[in-house]
Design a protein around this motif. Structure first.
Motif, PDB file in Angstrom:
ATOM      1  N   ALA A  75      39.985  50.950  48.720  1.00 24.76           N
ATOM      2  CA  ALA A  75      39.891  50.805  47.212  1.00 24.76           C
ATOM      3  C   ALA A  75      39.879  52.213  46.388  1.00 24.76           C
ATOM      4  N   ASP A  76      39.316  53.277  46.931  1.00 24.95           N
ATOM      5  CA  ASP A  76      39.479  54.554  46.685  1.00 24.95           C
ATOM      6  C   ASP A  76      40.754  55.114  46.379  1.00 24.95           C
ATOM      7  N   ARG A  77      41.842  54.641  47.656  1.00 24.36           N
ATOM      8  CA  ARG A  77      43.040  54.911  47.707  1.00 24.36           C
ATOM      9  C   ARG A  77      43.810  54.180  46.530  1.00 24.36           C
ATOM     10  N   LEU A  78      43.400  53.034  46.338  1.00 19.87           N
ATOM     11  CA  LEU A  78      44.223  52.241  45.519  1.00 19.87           C
ATOM     12  C   LEU A  78      43.679  52.345  44.024  1.00 19.87           C
ATOM     13  N   MET A  79      42.712  53.153  43.717  1.00 12.45           N
ATOM     14  CA  MET A  79      42.150  53.401  42.440  1.00 12.45           C
ATOM     15  C   MET A  79      41.490  52.035  41.851  1.00 12.45           C
ATOM     16  N   LEU A  80      40.983  51.488  42.484  1.00 15.58           N
ATOM     17  CA  LEU A  80      40.353  50.268  42.023  1.00 15.58           C
ATOM     18  C   LEU A  80      39.255  50.246  41.028  1.00 15.58           C
ATOM     19  N   THR A  81      39.349  49.468  39.859  1.00 12.41           N
ATOM     20  CA  THR A  81      38.115  49.728  39.048  1.00 12.41           C
ATOM     21  C   THR A  81      36.827  48.722  39.776  1.00 12.41           C
ATOM     22  N   ASP A  82      35.665  48.950  39.061  1.00 12.66           N
ATOM     23  CA  ASP A  82      34.639  48.135  39.623  1.00 12.66           C
ATOM     24  C   ASP A  82      34.875  46.666  39.403  1.00 12.66           C
ATOM     25  N   GLU A  83      35.524  46.391  38.703  1.00  7.09           N
ATOM     26  CA  GLU A  83      35.969  44.928  38.520  1.00  7.09           C
ATOM     27  C   GLU A  83      36.583  44.297  39.697  1.00  7.09           C
ATOM     28  N   GLN A  84      37.833  45.355  39.849  1.00  8.68           N
ATOM     29  CA  GLN A  84      38.668  44.765  40.960  1.00  8.68           C
ATOM     30  C   GLN A  84      37.914  44.922  42.155  1.00  8.68           C
ATOM     31  N   ARG A  85      37.004  46.114  42.329  1.00  7.68           N
ATOM     32  CA  ARG A  85      36.334  46.013  43.710  1.00  7.68           C
ATOM     33  C   ARG A  85      35.616  44.847  43.857  1.00  7.68           C
ATOM     34  N   VAL A  86      34.738  44.196  42.862  1.00  9.15           N
ATOM     35  CA  VAL A  86      34.166  43.019  43.157  1.00  9.15           C
ATOM     36  C   VAL A  86      35.062  41.960  43.664  1.00  9.15           C
ATOM     37  N   ILE A  87      36.181  41.526  42.920  1.00  9.24           N
ATOM     38  CA  ILE A  87      37.341  40.855  43.435  1.00  9.24           C
ATOM     39  C   ILE A  87      37.724  40.985  44.881  1.00  9.24           C
ATOM     40  N   TRP A  88      37.994  42.262  45.282  1.00 10.21           N
ATOM     41  CA  TRP A  88      38.480  42.875  46.462  1.00 10.21           C
ATOM     42  C   TRP A  88      37.314  42.416  47.484  1.00 10.21           C
ATOM     43  N   SER A  89      36.088  42.403  47.259  1.00  9.53           N
ATOM     44  CA  SER A  89      35.202  42.088  48.384  1.00  9.53           C
ATOM     45  C   SER A  89      34.971  40.434  48.213  1.00  9.53           C
ATOM     46  N   ILE A  91      37.516  38.266  47.962  1.00 13.88           N
ATOM     47  CA  ILE A  91      38.436  38.143  48.892  1.00 13.88           C
ATOM     48  C   ILE A  91      38.043  38.239  50.216  1.00 13.88           C
ATOM     49  N   HIS A  92      37.584  39.489  50.704  1.00 15.80           N
ATOM     50  CA  HIS A  92      37.284  39.680  52.169  1.00 15.80           C
ATOM     51  C   HIS A  92      36.224  38.579  52.560  1.00 15.80           C
ATOM     52  N   ASP A  93      35.282  38.404  51.715  1.00 15.83           N
ATOM     53  CA  ASP A  93      34.121  37.377  52.137  1.00 15.83           C
ATOM     54  C   ASP A  93      34.845  35.976  52.285  1.00 15.83           C
ATOM     55  N   GLU A  94      35.561  35.629  51.548  1.00 20.96           N
ATOM     56  CA  GLU A  94      36.169  34.104  51.752  1.00 20.96           C
ATOM     57  C   GLU A  94      36.930  34.212  53.032  1.00 20.96           C
ATOM     58  N   ARG A  95      37.770  35.109  53.327  1.00 14.46           N
ATOM     59  CA  ARG A  95      38.471  35.225  54.463  1.00 14.46           C
ATOM     60  C   ARG A  95      37.813  35.191  55.649  1.00 14.46           C
ATOM     61  N   MET A  96      36.412  35.736  55.628  1.00 13.33           N
ATOM     62  CA  MET A  96      35.468  35.732  56.794  1.00 13.33           C
ATOM     63  C   MET A  96      34.922  34.436  56.876  1.00 13.33           C
ATOM     64  N   GLU A  97      34.523  33.748  55.688  1.00 15.42           N
ATOM     65  CA  GLU A  97      34.130  32.415  55.874  1.00 15.42           C
ATOM     66  C   GLU A  97      35.286  31.480  56.466  1.00 15.42           C
ATOM     67  N   LYS A  98      36.405  31.691  56.205  1.00 13.69           N
ATOM     68  CA  LYS A  98      37.632  30.605  56.687  1.00 13.69           C
ATOM     69  C   LYS A  98      37.620  31.014  58.185  1.00 13.69           C
ATOM     70  N   TRP A  99      37.653  32.236  58.599  1.00  8.36           N
ATOM     71  CA  TRP A  99      37.454  32.678  60.053  1.00  8.36           C
ATOM     72  C   TRP A  99      36.387  31.862  60.808  1.00  8.36           C
TER      73      TRP A  99
END
Length: 111
Positions: A75-89, A91-99
């Motif tokens: 996220a730091d390398r992509l220079m994500l904003t705080d709002e984008q970081r929440v969405i990023w998180s 997305i990963h939580d949803e992927r973990m639930e699907k797995w």
């Protein structure tokens, strides 16, 4: 004369490199199971149900910590904003639930 020798040496060197390239590109799988985790699904499902091995609480917590650090660096390398970081998180939580659901279904089918 030196130019001729250098060209010949370069040619021999290139031929040697091309001849050796299949050996250099081949992977040595000694001691590695290429299909690790796929060979014994019954054992994997038992470990999943009982929370052993890579499904243990300790292993899962350690892995989550590693992945959170990795995602933060990404996220730091992509220079994500705080709002984008929440969405990023999310997305990963949803992927973990699907797995998790996929594993549960796969192991229920193995009974």
């Amino acid at each position: 004369m030196k130019v001729h020798t250098s060209v010949m040496t370069a040619g021999v060197l290139m031929a040697a490199l091309f001849a050796a390239s299949p050996a250099a590109l081949a992977h040595d799988h000694k001691g590695m199971d290429h299909h690790e985790g796929k060979r014994d699904k019954k054992e994997m499902c038992e470990d999943f149900r009982e929370g052993k091995g890579k499904f243990s609480k300790e292993h899962r917590e350690e892995r989550q910590k590693e992945m959170q650090e990795h995602r933060a660096e990404m996220a730091d390398r992509l220079m994500l904003t705080d709002e984008q970081r929440v969405i990023w998180s999310e997305i990963h939580d949803e992927r973990m639930e699907k797995w998790q659901k996929k594993m549960e279904k796969r192991c229920d089918d193995m009974k």
